[in-house]
Design a protein around this motif. Structure first.
Motif, PDB file in Angstrom:
ATOM      1  N   ALA A  36     -49.903   7.104  -1.193  1.00 57.65           N
ATOM      2  CA  ALA A  36     -48.769   6.637  -1.991  1.00 57.65           C
ATOM      3  C   ALA A  36     -49.122   6.363  -3.445  1.00 57.65           C
ATOM      4  O   ALA A  36     -48.258   5.921  -4.203  1.00 57.65           O
ATOM      5  CB  ALA A  36     -48.192   5.369  -1.369  1.00 57.65           C
ATOM      6  N   THR A  37     -50.360   6.645  -3.863  1.00 56.97           N
ATOM      7  CA  THR A  37     -50.811   6.234  -5.188  1.00 56.97           C
ATOM      8  C   THR A  37     -51.660   7.312  -5.837  1.00 56.97           C
ATOM      9  O   THR A  37     -52.465   7.979  -5.179  1.00 56.97           O
ATOM     10  CB  THR A  37     -51.640   4.934  -5.104  1.00 56.97           C
ATOM     11  OG1 THR A  37     -50.947   3.973  -4.325  1.00 56.97           O
ATOM     12  CG2 THR A  37     -51.919   4.368  -6.486  1.00 56.97           C
ATOM     13  N   HIS A  55     -45.808   4.941  -5.213  1.00 50.35           N
ATOM     14  CA  HIS A  55     -44.524   5.322  -4.633  1.00 50.35           C
ATOM     15  C   HIS A  55     -44.397   4.773  -3.213  1.00 50.35           C
ATOM     16  O   HIS A  55     -43.916   5.462  -2.312  1.00 50.35           O
ATOM     17  CB  HIS A  55     -44.428   6.854  -4.639  1.00 50.35           C
ATOM     18  CG  HIS A  55     -43.030   7.376  -4.471  1.00 50.35           C
ATOM     19  ND1 HIS A  55     -42.636   8.090  -3.373  1.00 50.35           N
ATOM     20  CD2 HIS A  55     -41.941   7.284  -5.264  1.00 50.35           C
ATOM     21  CE1 HIS A  55     -41.358   8.437  -3.504  1.00 50.35           C
ATOM     22  NE2 HIS A  55     -40.930   7.957  -4.637  1.00 50.35           N
ATOM     23  N   ASP A  58     -43.262   5.359   0.706  1.00 43.45           N
ATOM     24  CA  ASP A  58     -43.291   6.783   0.978  1.00 43.45           C
ATOM     25  C   ASP A  58     -44.563   7.425   0.423  1.00 43.45           C
ATOM     26  O   ASP A  58     -45.248   6.861  -0.436  1.00 43.45           O
ATOM     27  CB  ASP A  58     -42.081   7.472   0.345  1.00 43.45           C
ATOM     28  CG  ASP A  58     -40.768   7.057   0.991  1.00 43.45           C
ATOM     29  OD1 ASP A  58     -40.828   6.369   2.023  1.00 43.45           O
ATOM     30  OD2 ASP A  58     -39.711   7.405   0.449  1.00 43.45           O
ATOM     31  N   LEU A  60     -46.611   9.928  -1.940  1.00 51.50           N
ATOM     32  CA  LEU A  60     -46.444  10.398  -3.311  1.00 51.50           C
ATOM     33  C   LEU A  60     -46.613  11.914  -3.310  1.00 51.50           C
ATOM     34  O   LEU A  60     -47.724  12.422  -3.143  1.00 51.50           O
ATOM     35  CB  LEU A  60     -47.478   9.741  -4.220  1.00 51.50           C
ATOM     36  CG  LEU A  60     -47.394  10.101  -5.703  1.00 51.50           C
ATOM     37  CD1 LEU A  60     -46.122   9.549  -6.328  1.00 51.50           C
ATOM     38  CD2 LEU A  60     -48.618   9.584  -6.449  1.00 51.50           C
ATOM     39  N   ILE A  80     -41.787  13.843  -9.115  1.00 51.86           N
ATOM     40  CA  ILE A  80     -42.081  13.388  -7.754  1.00 51.86           C
ATOM     41  C   ILE A  80     -40.972  13.860  -6.819  1.00 51.86           C
ATOM     42  O   ILE A  80     -39.793  13.565  -7.033  1.00 51.86           O
ATOM     43  CB  ILE A  80     -42.184  11.853  -7.703  1.00 51.86           C
ATOM     44  CG1 ILE A  80     -43.208  11.337  -8.711  1.00 51.86           C
ATOM     45  CG2 ILE A  80     -42.531  11.393  -6.293  1.00 51.86           C
ATOM     46  CD1 ILE A  80     -44.612  11.859  -8.489  1.00 51.86           C
ATOM     47  N   MET A  96     -41.325  10.553 -13.166  1.00 47.88           N
ATOM     48  CA  MET A  96     -41.813   9.194 -13.388  1.00 47.88           C
ATOM     49  C   MET A  96     -42.837   9.223 -14.522  1.00 47.88           C
ATOM     50  O   MET A  96     -43.614  10.179 -14.649  1.00 47.88           O
ATOM     51  CB  MET A  96     -42.431   8.630 -12.106  1.00 47.88           C
ATOM     52  CG  MET A  96     -41.449   8.559 -10.945  1.00 47.88           C
ATOM     53  SD  MET A  96     -42.164   7.852  -9.430  1.00 47.88           S
ATOM     54  CE  MET A  96     -42.370   6.144  -9.918  1.00 47.88           C
TER      55      MET A  96
END
Length: 344
Positions: A36-37, A55, A58, A60, A80, A96
């Motif tokens: 997620a990162t 994110h 969820d 990413l 994204i 983003m």
């Protein structure tokens, strides 16, 4: 004048001269940290450069090649995609911003129209705007060119879109480059009826209804980059004979084949190039095109390559660097200093 004073002045002059030289530019990447990162890193050293994109809860999912940077304001923009198994699987693809310096992320949102994804995303530094192309992954709706003003990295305007004529295009994923001086967006793809890949040049000054197209005969372009210093265009290609090499790219009349001038005395067998944009470094000597790829003889970990613009010779800069693409964070120059007493 005493000898110690003279030596001190000489030493000070030397230090000023060194400070006046351009500092080497950093090649940066956005690399995965966990599901997620992602985090901004110096691609050569692997050091964290600051800036985290998260994110949760969820996954990413970064769109292939949809990464652009405003290096003057230490901002990166990345598209994204929604996580199909996440909380909002039908959400639009969203850009983003990541701040990896002192600036904050700009105010505002930027999303793709319903049913569209990003085929290209680039930053036009002289005009402080994001540019690129939306495309329908299903190939039903015509593609759209877009422009988004960023106001020096402070805020994002709504996207201004322009439809691209029907019949254009099936784009090669993740292959695009912005040439600010023209201003052109360069992509690789095929229009309806094309039997081979084309270099597609979208003119963002005179209109984008249909790109100028230049056939690419034989070899396959796997990444493009523009030298910001003089606007030269470079490509890494995979030959039909199964080797990888660097070439300078030029063109003339639309419809005539693009000219690919191989650099170096022998093609390089260095690597398979990964997805995401490459970049030209900002140093004044030993200039190179940086790409992420894997060794052709034993593909294992992703690594950072520098391909010399003069010789075409590749070198592994970091044997363990993975990322979603690369960008160059510009060089810093310190002005010459004239001493108040006239000594120089």
């Amino acid at each position: 004048m005493s000898m110690p004073s003279s030596l001190a002045r000489v030493a000070l002059c030397a230090s000023v001269a060194l400070a006046a030289l351009p500092a080497p530019a950093r090649v940066l990447t956005l690399s995965r940290q966990d599901d997620a990162t992602a985090i901004v890193r110096d691609a050569a050293s692997g050091d964290v450069a600051g800036g985290t994109l998260a994110h949760p809860p969820d996954r990413l999912l970064v769109s292939l090649g949809a990464l652009a940077a405003d290096d003057a304001n230490d901002l990166a923009y990345v598209a994204i995609a929604p996580d199909p198994s996440g909380a909002a699987p039908d959400a639009p693809v969203t850009v983003m911003a990541i701040a990896y310096g002192a600036a904050t992320v700009p105010v505002g949102t930027f999303v793709a129209p319903d049913g569209f994804a990003f085929s290209a995303l680039a930053f036009d530094a002289p005009r402080s705007r994001l540019v690129g192309v939306f495309a329908d992954p299903a190939g039903v709706l015509p593609a759209q060119a877009f422009v988004v003003a960023t106001h020096g990295g402070t805020s994002l305007d709504p996207a201004l879109t322009s439809p691209i004529d029907a019949g254009c295009c099936r784009f090669a994923a993740g292959i695009a480059a912005w040439r600010a001086a023209s201003p052109d967006l360069l992509m690789v793809g095929r229009r309806d009826g094309d039997g081979e890949d084309q270099l597609l040049r979208f003119d963002f000054a005179g209109g984008t209804a249909l790109p100028a197209a230049y056939p690419i005969a034989g070899d396959r372009v796997v990444t493009l980059a523009v030298d910001g210093g003089d606007g030269s265009v470079y490509a890494v290609l995979r030959s039909v004979l199964d080797f990888t090499y660097l070439a300078r790219v030029t063109w003339s009349t639309p419809g005539s084949p693009v000219t690919l001038s191989a650099i170096g005395s022998a093609p390089s067998t260095c690597c398979f190039i990964g997805g995401g944009p490459g970049t030209i470094d900002g140093a004044t000597a030993e200039r190179a095109m940086f790409v992420l790829g894997k060794a052709a003889d034993a593909p294992a970990a992703m690594q950072l390559y520098a391909i010399d613009l003069a010789s075409g010779a590749p070198a592994v800069v970091n044997p363990g660097m993975d990322g979603f693409g690369l960008w160059t964070d510009g060089e810093a120059v310190v002005d010459d200093v004239i001493f108040a007493d006239g000594f120089d």
